[in-house]
Motif scaffolding. Structure first.
Motif, mmCIF file in Angstrom:
data_model
loop_
_atom_site.group_PDB
_atom_site.id
_atom_site.type_symbol
_atom_site.label_atom_id
_atom_site.label_comp_id
_atom_site.label_asym_id
_atom_site.label_seq_id
_atom_site.Cartn_x
_atom_site.Cartn_y
_atom_site.Cartn_z
ATOM 1 N N UNK A 67 0.199 -0.993 0.096
ATOM 2 C CA UNK A 67 -0.049 -0.207 0.071
ATOM 3 C C UNK A 67 0.788 1.223 -0.071
ATOM 4 N N UNK A 68 1.477 1.219 -1.164
ATOM 5 C CA UNK A 68 2.063 2.866 -0.956
ATOM 6 C C UNK A 68 1.952 4.056 -0.596
ATOM 7 N N UNK A 69 0.542 3.804 -0.837
ATOM 8 C CA UNK A 69 -0.382 5.401 -0.033
ATOM 9 C C UNK A 69 -0.359 5.844 0.663
ATOM 10 N N UNK A 70 -0.128 4.760 1.789
ATOM 11 C CA UNK A 70 -0.385 4.673 3.296
ATOM 12 C C UNK A 70 0.989 4.796 3.470
ATOM 13 N N UNK A 71 1.193 5.898 4.001
ATOM 14 C CA UNK A 71 2.466 6.758 5.054
ATOM 15 C C UNK A 71 2.743 5.970 6.307
ATOM 16 N N UNK A 72 3.486 5.102 6.548
ATOM 17 C CA UNK A 72 4.820 4.552 7.075
ATOM 18 C C UNK A 72 5.692 5.933 8.415
ATOM 19 N N UNK A 73 6.161 5.403 9.112
ATOM 20 C CA UNK A 73 6.336 5.901 9.777
ATOM 21 C C UNK A 73 7.031 5.263 11.414
ATOM 22 N N UNK A 74 8.304 5.413 11.972
ATOM 23 C CA UNK A 74 8.696 4.634 13.095
ATOM 24 C C UNK A 74 9.229 6.199 13.769
ATOM 25 N N UNK A 75 8.818 5.950 14.793
ATOM 26 C CA UNK A 75 8.878 7.251 16.010
ATOM 27 C C UNK A 75 9.503 6.045 17.639
ATOM 28 N N UNK A 76 10.290 6.906 17.642
ATOM 29 C CA UNK A 76 11.332 6.968 19.618
ATOM 30 C C UNK A 76 10.047 5.969 20.568
ATOM 31 N N UNK A 77 9.160 6.811 20.487
ATOM 32 C CA UNK A 77 7.934 6.737 21.478
ATOM 33 C C UNK A 77 6.580 7.142 20.947
ATOM 34 N N UNK A 78 5.515 6.195 20.994
ATOM 35 C CA UNK A 78 4.622 6.111 20.518
ATOM 36 C C UNK A 78 3.510 6.923 21.756
ATOM 37 N N UNK A 79 3.671 6.491 23.126
ATOM 38 C CA UNK A 79 3.369 7.314 24.533
ATOM 39 C C UNK A 79 2.348 5.651 24.895
ATOM 40 N N UNK A 80 2.999 4.509 24.743
ATOM 41 C CA UNK A 80 2.118 3.438 24.557
ATOM 42 C C UNK A 80 3.046 2.849 25.236
ATOM 43 N N UNK A 81 3.717 3.034 26.639
ATOM 44 C CA UNK A 81 4.977 2.159 26.375
ATOM 45 C C UNK A 81 3.944 1.259 27.390
ATOM 46 N N UNK A 82 3.631 1.470 27.932
ATOM 47 C CA UNK A 82 2.849 0.136 29.281
ATOM 48 C C UNK A 82 1.846 -0.656 28.096
ATOM 49 N N UNK A 83 2.611 -0.904 27.439
ATOM 50 C CA UNK A 83 1.591 -1.967 26.010
ATOM 51 C C UNK A 83 2.299 -2.083 25.202
ATOM 52 N N UNK A 84 3.406 -1.160 24.652
ATOM 53 C CA UNK A 84 4.047 -1.833 22.920
ATOM 54 C C UNK A 84 4.927 -2.624 23.710
ATOM 55 N N UNK A 85 5.195 -2.781 24.496
ATOM 56 C CA UNK A 85 6.866 -3.313 24.938
ATOM 57 C C UNK A 85 6.555 -4.785 24.559
ATOM 58 N N UNK A 86 4.711 -5.217 25.003
ATOM 59 C CA UNK A 86 4.291 -6.339 25.054
ATOM 60 C C UNK A 86 4.143 -7.701 24.415
ATOM 61 N N UNK A 87 3.705 -6.873 23.310
ATOM 62 C CA UNK A 87 3.537 -7.066 21.837
ATOM 63 C C UNK A 87 3.251 -7.052 20.857
ATOM 64 N N UNK A 88 2.872 -6.919 19.708
ATOM 65 C CA UNK A 88 3.322 -6.123 18.359
ATOM 66 C C UNK A 88 1.823 -5.532 18.336
ATOM 67 N N UNK A 89 2.631 -4.169 17.635
ATOM 68 C CA UNK A 89 1.102 -3.308 17.882
ATOM 69 C C UNK A 89 2.039 -2.230 17.005
#
Length: 83
Positions: free
Chosen positions: A29-51
């Motif tokens: 889906x080349x029309x969808x922007x994919x961005x990697x950030x250092x933090x999204x603010x969901x640390x309590x969830x994000x380190x546990x499962x793919x998200x």
């Protein structure tokens, strides 16, 4: 529902297989922007499962990266397909 225009991921979540999901989105889906950030603010969830974060507001999390890819793909197809 709004079209899916953006997928964001925390770089600390990539080791859980989310990098593969981001690559799949970018390849299929080349029309969808994919961005990697250092933090999204969901640390309590994000380190546990793919998200990912869809369109800045929808946090989507699953047990396995394959499940996450399927769910993201379903959302894109459902919301971005013209009737």
């Amino acid at each position: 529902m709004n079209r899916v225009t953006k997928i964001e991921v925390c770089t600390n979540n990539l080791f859980l297989g989310t990098k593969h999901v981001c690559n799949q989105v970018a390849d299929n889906y080349p029309d969808i922007e994919v961005t990697e950030w250092e933090c999204l603010g969901y640390c309590h969830l994000c380190y546990r499962q793919p998200a990912v974060l869809i369109n800045d507001t929808e946090y989507v999390q699953t047990d396995k990266p394959e499940e996450l890819w399927k769910l993201v793909q379903e959302q894109i197809e459902k919301r971005n397909t013209k009737l």
